[in-house]
Design a protein around this motif. Sequence first.
Motif, PDB file in Angstrom:
ATOM      1  N   THR A 112       0.712  -1.289  -0.102  1.00  0.00           N
ATOM      2  CA  THR A 112      -0.073   0.040   0.198  1.00  0.00           C
ATOM      3  C   THR A 112       0.981   1.264  -0.088  1.00  0.00           C
ATOM      4  OG1 THR A 112       0.068  -0.051   2.468  1.00  0.00           O
ATOM      5  CG2 THR A 112      -2.013  -1.086   1.070  1.00  0.00           C
ATOM      6  N   SER A 113       2.136   0.978  -0.047  1.00  0.00           N
ATOM      7  CA  SER A 113       3.090   2.323   0.285  1.00  0.00           C
ATOM      8  C   SER A 113       3.024   3.023  -1.109  1.00  0.00           C
ATOM      9  CB  SER A 113       4.438   1.902   0.595  1.00  0.00           C
ATOM     10  OG  SER A 113       5.211   3.187   0.480  1.00  0.00           O
ATOM     11  N   THR A 114       2.972   4.472  -1.118  1.00  0.00           N
ATOM     12  CA  THR A 114       3.066   5.304  -2.438  1.00  0.00           C
ATOM     13  C   THR A 114       4.500   5.686  -2.311  1.00  0.00           C
ATOM     14  OG1 THR A 114       2.042   7.093  -1.171  1.00  0.00           O
ATOM     15  CG2 THR A 114       0.593   5.629  -2.188  1.00  0.00           C
ATOM     16  N   ASN A 115       5.167   5.523  -1.650  1.00  0.00           N
ATOM     17  CA  ASN A 115       6.568   6.034  -1.525  1.00  0.00           C
ATOM     18  C   ASN A 115       7.589   5.251  -2.683  1.00  0.00           C
ATOM     19  OD1 ASN A 115       8.959   7.119  -0.868  1.00  0.00           O
ATOM     20  ND2 ASN A 115       9.540   5.736   0.923  1.00  0.00           N
ATOM     21  N   GLY A 116       7.253   5.721  -3.991  1.00  0.00           N
ATOM     22  CA  GLY A 116       8.061   5.037  -5.084  1.00  0.00           C
ATOM     23  C   GLY A 116       7.156   5.432  -6.330  1.00  0.00           C
ATOM     24  N   ALA A 117       8.014   5.295  -7.456  1.00  0.00           N
ATOM     25  CA  ALA A 117       7.338   5.437  -8.900  1.00  0.00           C
ATOM     26  C   ALA A 117       6.307   4.296  -9.166  1.00  0.00           C
ATOM     27  CB  ALA A 117       8.648   5.341  -9.893  1.00  0.00           C
ATOM     28  N   GLY A 118       5.211   4.560  -9.006  1.00  0.00           N
ATOM     29  CA  GLY A 118       4.078   3.677  -9.476  1.00  0.00           C
ATOM     30  C   GLY A 118       3.934   2.593  -8.404  1.00  0.00           C
ATOM     31  N   ARG A 119       2.933   1.813  -8.355  1.00  0.00           N
ATOM     32  CA  ARG A 119       2.455   0.600  -7.616  1.00  0.00           C
ATOM     33  C   ARG A 119       2.553  -0.723  -8.257  1.00  0.00           C
ATOM     34  NH1 ARG A 119      -2.367   2.950  -4.292  1.00  0.00           N
ATOM     35  NH2 ARG A 119      -1.734   1.257  -2.795  1.00  0.00           N
ATOM     36  N   PRO A 120       3.540  -0.992  -9.000  1.00  0.00           N
ATOM     37  CA  PRO A 120       3.570  -2.396  -9.856  1.00  0.00           C
ATOM     38  C   PRO A 120       2.870  -3.763  -8.869  1.00  0.00           C
ATOM     39  CG  PRO A 120       5.697  -1.855  -9.565  1.00  0.00           C
ATOM     40  CD  PRO A 120       4.792  -0.393  -8.978  1.00  0.00           C
ATOM     41  N   GLY A 121       3.659  -3.617  -7.824  1.00  0.00           N
ATOM     42  CA  GLY A 121       3.539  -4.867  -6.862  1.00  0.00           C
ATOM     43  C   GLY A 121       1.880  -4.808  -6.387  1.00  0.00           C
ATOM     44  N   TYR A 122       1.352  -3.599  -5.935  1.00  0.00           N
ATOM     45  CA  TYR A 122       0.188  -3.478  -5.483  1.00  0.00           C
ATOM     46  C   TYR A 122      -0.746  -4.229  -6.686  1.00  0.00           C
ATOM     47  CZ  TYR A 122      -4.412  -1.411  -4.352  1.00  0.00           C
ATOM     48  OH  TYR A 122      -5.751  -1.301  -4.260  1.00  0.00           O
ATOM     49  N   TRP A 123      -0.563  -3.432  -7.753  1.00  0.00           N
ATOM     50  CA  TRP A 123      -1.752  -4.138  -8.829  1.00  0.00           C
ATOM     51  C   TRP A 123      -1.466  -5.556  -9.153  1.00  0.00           C
ATOM     52  CZ3 TRP A 123      -5.580  -1.127  -9.145  1.00  0.00           C
ATOM     53  CH2 TRP A 123      -5.285   0.344  -9.177  1.00  0.00           C
ATOM     54  N   VAL A 124      -0.208  -5.966  -9.254  1.00  0.00           N
ATOM     55  CA  VAL A 124      -0.051  -7.387  -9.207  1.00  0.00           C
ATOM     56  C   VAL A 124      -0.843  -8.437  -8.186  1.00  0.00           C
ATOM     57  CG1 VAL A 124       1.338  -9.414  -9.251  1.00  0.00           C
ATOM     58  CG2 VAL A 124       2.117  -7.498 -10.436  1.00  0.00           C
ATOM     59  N   ALA A 125      -0.827  -7.965  -6.823  1.00  0.00           N
ATOM     60  CA  ALA A 125      -1.647  -8.390  -5.958  1.00  0.00           C
ATOM     61  C   ALA A 125      -3.044  -8.402  -6.192  1.00  0.00           C
ATOM     62  CB  ALA A 125      -1.189  -7.921  -4.599  1.00  0.00           C
ATOM     63  N   ALA A 126      -3.467  -7.105  -6.434  1.00  0.00           N
ATOM     64  CA  ALA A 126      -4.914  -6.813  -6.770  1.00  0.00           C
ATOM     65  C   ALA A 126      -5.464  -7.846  -7.734  1.00  0.00           C
ATOM     66  CB  ALA A 126      -4.961  -5.372  -6.895  1.00  0.00           C
ATOM     67  N   PHE A 127      -4.433  -7.933  -9.060  1.00  0.00           N
ATOM     68  CA  PHE A 127      -5.097  -8.868 -10.009  1.00  0.00           C
ATOM     69  C   PHE A 127      -5.450 -10.318  -9.331  1.00  0.00           C
ATOM     70  CE2 PHE A 127      -3.586 -11.756 -13.122  1.00  0.00           C
ATOM     71  CZ  PHE A 127      -4.699 -11.643 -14.076  1.00  0.00           C
ATOM     72  N   GLY A 128      -4.122 -10.656  -8.416  1.00  0.00           N
ATOM     73  CA  GLY A 128      -4.522 -12.086  -8.154  1.00  0.00           C
ATOM     74  C   GLY A 128      -5.654 -12.304  -7.184  1.00  0.00           C
ATOM     75  N   GLY A 129      -6.190 -11.109  -6.471  1.00  0.00           N
ATOM     76  CA  GLY A 129      -7.434 -11.115  -5.656  1.00  0.00           C
ATOM     77  C   GLY A 129      -8.442 -10.968  -6.595  1.00  0.00           C
ATOM     78  N   ALA A 130      -8.404 -10.569  -7.500  1.00  0.00           N
ATOM     79  CA  ALA A 130      -9.537 -10.259  -8.244  1.00  0.00           C
ATOM     80  C   ALA A 130      -9.839 -11.634  -9.198  1.00  0.00           C
ATOM     81  CB  ALA A 130      -9.432  -9.029  -9.356  1.00  0.00           C
ATOM     82  N   LEU A 131      -8.580 -11.925  -9.675  1.00  0.00           N
ATOM     83  CA  LEU A 131      -8.841 -13.243 -10.263  1.00  0.00           C
ATOM     84  C   LEU A 131      -9.375 -14.469  -9.377  1.00  0.00           C
ATOM     85  CD1 LEU A 131      -8.295 -15.049 -12.929  1.00  0.00           C
ATOM     86  CD2 LEU A 131      -6.060 -15.097 -12.346  1.00  0.00           C
ATOM     87  N   ALA A 132      -8.955 -14.654  -8.273  1.00  0.00           N
ATOM     88  CA  ALA A 132      -9.168 -15.580  -7.290  1.00  0.00           C
ATOM     89  C   ALA A 132     -11.022 -15.547  -7.155  1.00  0.00           C
ATOM     90  CB  ALA A 132      -8.644 -15.401  -5.976  1.00  0.00           C
ATOM     91  N   ILE A 133     -11.406 -14.112  -6.868  1.00  0.00           N
ATOM     92  CA  ILE A 133     -12.704 -14.070  -6.434  1.00  0.00           C
ATOM     93  C   ILE A 133     -13.396 -14.497  -7.952  1.00  0.00           C
ATOM     94  CG2 ILE A 133     -14.541 -12.295  -6.375  1.00  0.00           C
ATOM     95  CD1 ILE A 133     -12.625 -10.861  -4.427  1.00  0.00           C
ATOM     96  N   PHE A 134     -12.804 -14.107  -9.106  1.00  0.00           N
ATOM     97  CA  PHE A 134     -13.511 -14.346 -10.395  1.00  0.00           C
ATOM     98  C   PHE A 134     -13.753 -15.832 -10.539  1.00  0.00           C
ATOM     99  CE2 PHE A 134     -13.090 -15.575 -14.786  1.00  0.00           C
ATOM    100  CZ  PHE A 134     -14.282 -14.908 -15.286  1.00  0.00           C
ATOM    101  N   MET A 135     -12.737 -16.530 -10.171  1.00  0.00           N
ATOM    102  CA  MET A 135     -12.815 -18.069 -10.353  1.00  0.00           C
ATOM    103  C   MET A 135     -13.999 -18.590  -9.398  1.00  0.00           C
ATOM    104  SD  MET A 135      -8.866 -18.680 -10.420  1.00  0.00           S
ATOM    105  CE  MET A 135      -8.646 -20.343 -10.608  1.00  0.00           C
ATOM    106  N   LEU A 136     -13.833 -18.266  -8.343  1.00  0.00           N
ATOM    107  CA  LEU A 136     -14.967 -18.677  -7.251  1.00  0.00           C
ATOM    108  C   LEU A 136     -16.341 -18.417  -7.644  1.00  0.00           C
ATOM    109  CD1 LEU A 136     -13.093 -17.739  -4.002  1.00  0.00           C
ATOM    110  CD2 LEU A 136     -13.566 -20.085  -4.752  1.00  0.00           C
TER     111      LEU A 136
END
Length: 537
Positions: free
Chosen positions: A230-254
């Motif tokens: 959740t840290s915004t201390n850096g250029a962009g948030r690539p890790g956040y969006w990777v984790a968010a994609f995983g969570g959304a995909l898991a919910i989609f599968m269920l």
Amino acid sequence: MTSTPAEAIAAPQRLPRQIPYIIGNEACERFSFYGMRNILVQFLISSVILAYVPLADREGAAKDIFHSFVIGVYFFPLLGGWLSDRFFGKYNTVLWFSLIYCAGHACLALFEDNRNGFFTGLFLIALGSGGIKPLVVSFCGDQFTQANKSLAKIVFDYFYFSINFGSFFASLLMPLFLREYGAAVAFGIPGVLMFIATFIFWLGRKQYVRVPPATHDPHSFLHVAKSALTSTNGAGRPGYWVAAFGGALAIFMLMAWAIGPSWWPKDFGFVITACLALGVLIACGGFGTSMQLERARGLHPDENVDGVRTVLRILIVFALTTPFWSLFDQKASTWVIQGREMVIPHDQWWWPSFLVKEAGQMQALNPALIMLIIPFNNLVLYPALRNMGLEPTALRRMGMGIVFSGIAWIVAGMLQLWIDGGAQVSLAWQSAPYLLLTFGEVLVSATALEFAYSQAPQAMKGVIMAFWYLTSTFGSLWVLLTNAGVRNDTVTAHIATTGLSENAFLMFFFAAFAFVAALGFAWYARRYQMQDNYRAA
């Protein structure tokens, strides 16, 4: 004469007095677990529990139930590890889940002809066994310190020895009890042993070292991971969006499983879908966290941030062992079914006909061989390798164990070709793949007990052990996915073009799966940095 400090250090160390209670508990618990587990497939094939399944499909249905049960057993360590590390501590969590475990055994014995009651028993055993699984090993490790950790390495081996001591007698005797006295007795005896295991564990309650749970730890694994993502201390948030994609995909599968659209595979039931969703969540969450982990520095102590990095690296090691478990756990399903097609050599003088009467009893070879292989490795093989200049490190042993499991399945596949050719194949030939698979198991599983405990940061030992046992969940997931695949007309048509039977094709397929995993494991092991996280005295 007074002893010098050097002499004091050299004085022989004594095993902690509480260790025998833990070892005794584990031996009885393993008897109870393997006693019911190793007769489950043959019971289901011929029982009224699967009366609704066409006779030709019962073997496949029994395998699916068995591996779904195994998935549950190795999923619930996540719950047990979390409750222990955050709220109740290892001792209390083990004791309470053991009582649930006993109730599950009672259900199996009482409801042998009632589908709902029997499946309730399987669920309770999966919950109870899984809940204690990551804790007993780490609880054993808690009884040691930096001062006597050399004894811990020995105890971990003998801990695994006790597991197989109980498993040997259960695997040998329970198929006979099922055959001679019926399911109520065959499932009831393991229940009695589980009650004895719980009682033995309770007896040592006043002598245990109890590491308190980290109830309010602002620098825990999840808190550090959350800060990094959740840290915004850096250029962009690539890790956040990777984790968010995983969570959304898991919910989609269920949701796809729940709604059941036409494009969702019909054989992907809740168990398969939930495991796939969990795998996506762990993979994407872990990768996303690693991408932004350095952003957590300053918000958390460096040692906690480094601890999270260590855990993420351990999880990669664990992931690469999941193919091994897809091979190993099928000895209680696929190999038992293969053994039913073989001939028991009662006419041979060397065959113990008075004792071995069922193909399922061949599973007793596994724990019997382990009790021989562990001391052989420690006393003969490993010293010989060291004398040759080859250090058998934990990761090297685990990688070679995966290789040996693949070789075991090549041999099993060759036996299946022999059977498919119409030959009368002696059940004794199954000894060869059992020997190879067991040698691989010792190299992987016995080693991993020490590896997982020594690598985990102190506050996360219960959870990291839970993640280790979760590798068996994904191992059985690969089996369920493969079983679902061979029910597809396109896949079965392709298998037919190979000239192999479905069983033989799958055996060679799993062997290849293991070899690919071994290559990946070897590549990563060369880059892994070992840790030493035993607690200080």
